[in-house]
Design a protein around this motif. Sequence first.
Motif, PDB file in Angstrom:
ATOM      1  N   LEU A 109      -7.199 -16.691 -29.374  1.00  0.00           N
ATOM      2  CA  LEU A 109      -5.878 -17.182 -28.992  1.00  0.00           C
ATOM      3  C   LEU A 109      -5.466 -18.349 -29.877  1.00  0.00           C
ATOM      4  O   LEU A 109      -6.311 -18.999 -30.496  1.00  0.00           O
ATOM      5  CB  LEU A 109      -5.897 -17.634 -27.525  1.00  0.00           C
ATOM      6  CG  LEU A 109      -6.267 -16.570 -26.492  1.00  0.00           C
ATOM      7  CD1 LEU A 109      -6.300 -17.180 -25.100  1.00  0.00           C
ATOM      8  CD2 LEU A 109      -5.308 -15.394 -26.550  1.00  0.00           C
ATOM      9  N   TYR A 155      -3.381  -8.871 -30.520  1.00  0.00           N
ATOM     10  CA  TYR A 155      -3.827  -8.873 -29.124  1.00  0.00           C
ATOM     11  C   TYR A 155      -3.980  -7.463 -28.566  1.00  0.00           C
ATOM     12  O   TYR A 155      -4.442  -7.290 -27.446  1.00  0.00           O
ATOM     13  CB  TYR A 155      -2.861  -9.667 -28.244  1.00  0.00           C
ATOM     14  CG  TYR A 155      -2.652 -11.073 -28.714  1.00  0.00           C
ATOM     15  CD1 TYR A 155      -3.724 -11.892 -29.043  1.00  0.00           C
ATOM     16  CD2 TYR A 155      -1.366 -11.599 -28.859  1.00  0.00           C
ATOM     17  CE1 TYR A 155      -3.527 -13.181 -29.490  1.00  0.00           C
ATOM     18  CE2 TYR A 155      -1.161 -12.893 -29.298  1.00  0.00           C
ATOM     19  CZ  TYR A 155      -2.243 -13.672 -29.614  1.00  0.00           C
ATOM     20  OH  TYR A 155      -2.045 -14.956 -30.053  1.00  0.00           O
ATOM     21  N   PHE A 204      -6.293 -13.138 -19.845  1.00  0.00           N
ATOM     22  CA  PHE A 204      -5.216 -12.557 -20.641  1.00  0.00           C
ATOM     23  C   PHE A 204      -4.742 -11.286 -19.930  1.00  0.00           C
ATOM     24  O   PHE A 204      -5.431 -10.260 -19.962  1.00  0.00           O
ATOM     25  CB  PHE A 204      -5.776 -12.229 -22.025  1.00  0.00           C
ATOM     26  CG  PHE A 204      -4.765 -11.798 -23.043  1.00  0.00           C
ATOM     27  CD1 PHE A 204      -4.409 -12.647 -24.079  1.00  0.00           C
ATOM     28  CD2 PHE A 204      -4.191 -10.541 -22.995  1.00  0.00           C
ATOM     29  CE1 PHE A 204      -3.504 -12.241 -25.041  1.00  0.00           C
ATOM     30  CE2 PHE A 204      -3.279 -10.130 -23.944  1.00  0.00           C
ATOM     31  CZ  PHE A 204      -2.930 -10.993 -24.973  1.00  0.00           C
ATOM     32  N   LYS A 260      -9.196  -9.986 -21.811  1.00  0.00           N
ATOM     33  CA  LYS A 260      -8.168  -9.057 -21.386  1.00  0.00           C
ATOM     34  C   LYS A 260      -8.579  -8.394 -20.073  1.00  0.00           C
ATOM     35  O   LYS A 260      -9.652  -7.833 -19.968  1.00  0.00           O
ATOM     36  CB  LYS A 260      -7.927  -8.013 -22.478  1.00  0.00           C
ATOM     37  CG  LYS A 260      -7.301  -8.616 -23.725  1.00  0.00           C
ATOM     38  CD  LYS A 260      -7.239  -7.669 -24.882  1.00  0.00           C
ATOM     39  CE  LYS A 260      -6.293  -6.529 -24.648  1.00  0.00           C
ATOM     40  NZ  LYS A 260      -6.145  -5.680 -25.850  1.00  0.00           N
ATOM     41  N   GLY A 293      -9.402 -15.343 -25.167  1.00  0.00           N
ATOM     42  CA  GLY A 293      -8.793 -14.679 -24.024  1.00  0.00           C
ATOM     43  C   GLY A 293      -9.616 -13.471 -23.619  1.00  0.00           C
ATOM     44  O   GLY A 293     -10.149 -12.761 -24.470  1.00  0.00           O
ATOM     45  N   ILE A 299      -0.085 -16.928 -20.007  1.00  0.00           N
ATOM     46  CA  ILE A 299      -1.425 -17.199 -19.486  1.00  0.00           C
ATOM     47  C   ILE A 299      -1.287 -18.189 -18.331  1.00  0.00           C
ATOM     48  O   ILE A 299      -0.758 -19.286 -18.505  1.00  0.00           O
ATOM     49  CB  ILE A 299      -2.348 -17.786 -20.585  1.00  0.00           C
ATOM     50  CG1 ILE A 299      -2.399 -16.888 -21.814  1.00  0.00           C
ATOM     51  CG2 ILE A 299      -3.729 -18.094 -20.018  1.00  0.00           C
ATOM     52  CD1 ILE A 299      -3.195 -15.630 -21.653  1.00  0.00           C
ATOM     53  N   ARG A 300      -1.798 -17.781 -17.170  1.00  0.00           N
ATOM     54  CA  ARG A 300      -1.689 -18.615 -15.967  1.00  0.00           C
ATOM     55  C   ARG A 300      -3.029 -19.159 -15.475  1.00  0.00           C
ATOM     56  O   ARG A 300      -3.057 -20.108 -14.705  1.00  0.00           O
ATOM     57  CB  ARG A 300      -1.058 -17.811 -14.829  1.00  0.00           C
ATOM     58  CG  ARG A 300       0.348 -17.370 -15.101  1.00  0.00           C
ATOM     59  CD  ARG A 300       0.905 -16.542 -13.945  1.00  0.00           C
ATOM     60  NE  ARG A 300       2.315 -16.335 -14.094  1.00  0.00           N
ATOM     61  CZ  ARG A 300       3.250 -17.206 -13.732  1.00  0.00           C
ATOM     62  NH1 ARG A 300       2.912 -18.353 -13.187  1.00  0.00           N
ATOM     63  NH2 ARG A 300       4.517 -16.939 -13.924  1.00  0.00           N
ATOM     64  N   PHE A 312      -9.695 -17.863 -21.102  1.00  0.00           N
ATOM     65  CA  PHE A 312      -8.390 -17.699 -20.476  1.00  0.00           C
ATOM     66  C   PHE A 312      -8.263 -16.248 -20.026  1.00  0.00           C
ATOM     67  O   PHE A 312      -8.716 -15.336 -20.719  1.00  0.00           O
ATOM     68  CB  PHE A 312      -7.272 -18.030 -21.474  1.00  0.00           C
ATOM     69  CG  PHE A 312      -7.216 -19.475 -21.832  1.00  0.00           C
ATOM     70  CD1 PHE A 312      -6.504 -20.383 -21.049  1.00  0.00           C
ATOM     71  CD2 PHE A 312      -7.879 -19.953 -22.953  1.00  0.00           C
ATOM     72  CE1 PHE A 312      -6.466 -21.726 -21.377  1.00  0.00           C
ATOM     73  CE2 PHE A 312      -7.841 -21.298 -23.291  1.00  0.00           C
ATOM     74  CZ  PHE A 312      -7.138 -22.186 -22.505  1.00  0.00           C
ATOM     75  N   CYS A 337      -5.984 -10.388 -12.631  1.00  0.00           N
ATOM     76  CA  CYS A 337      -5.767 -11.802 -12.977  1.00  0.00           C
ATOM     77  C   CYS A 337      -5.095 -12.533 -11.809  1.00  0.00           C
ATOM     78  O   CYS A 337      -5.506 -13.645 -11.446  1.00  0.00           O
ATOM     79  CB  CYS A 337      -4.903 -11.930 -14.234  1.00  0.00           C
ATOM     80  SG  CYS A 337      -5.700 -11.388 -15.754  1.00  0.00           S
TER      81      CYS A 337
END
Length: 172
Positions: free
Chosen positions: A150, A141, A47, A7, A5, A75-76, A45, A13
Amino acid sequence: MQRIGFKEWALVCEALGEGRQSVIIRKGGIAEGRDGFQFRHREFFLFPTFFHEQLGRTRLVDATLPEPPPNEIEIRFFAKVQETRVIDDWETARALAPLHILQESVVRERFDYDDAPGVHVAFVRVFRLEPVWRFPDAKAYGGCRSWVPLPEPPAGLQLHPVLRADKSEAAR
């Protein structure tokens, strides 16, 4: 698919996931290690991180900061790096404005941070996840670091491009 991930501010995001932003601008932080920040992964991803000051540090006028789900990570989006650059010329960094939502002062702050002026920029292609991936939040995290390992992604996770390939290429 790597289980890593990156951040990033929740608003960034969302902007990446809506196609309003196509670059990630990073300088690095306290916990980046001796070598400093680098885009170490070609896929990751997104995050989302939440703090209320981020809204005032963007050029968004109609946005509200989403509330993070309690005790959960959501997470999208997934990103694939198309190209990275280290930009050490302020006018070049400033010219990236149409490709991101950050205020110029934020980019300048990142650019001027530490003894070596410049920023790392990744031109990314972003994909929307279906379904949204949710997992429990954990202390692992936290902290001032860009990359976090992750858990195993759920089976059947699908990636849908946010922008068509030709639109994504045009942003570079």
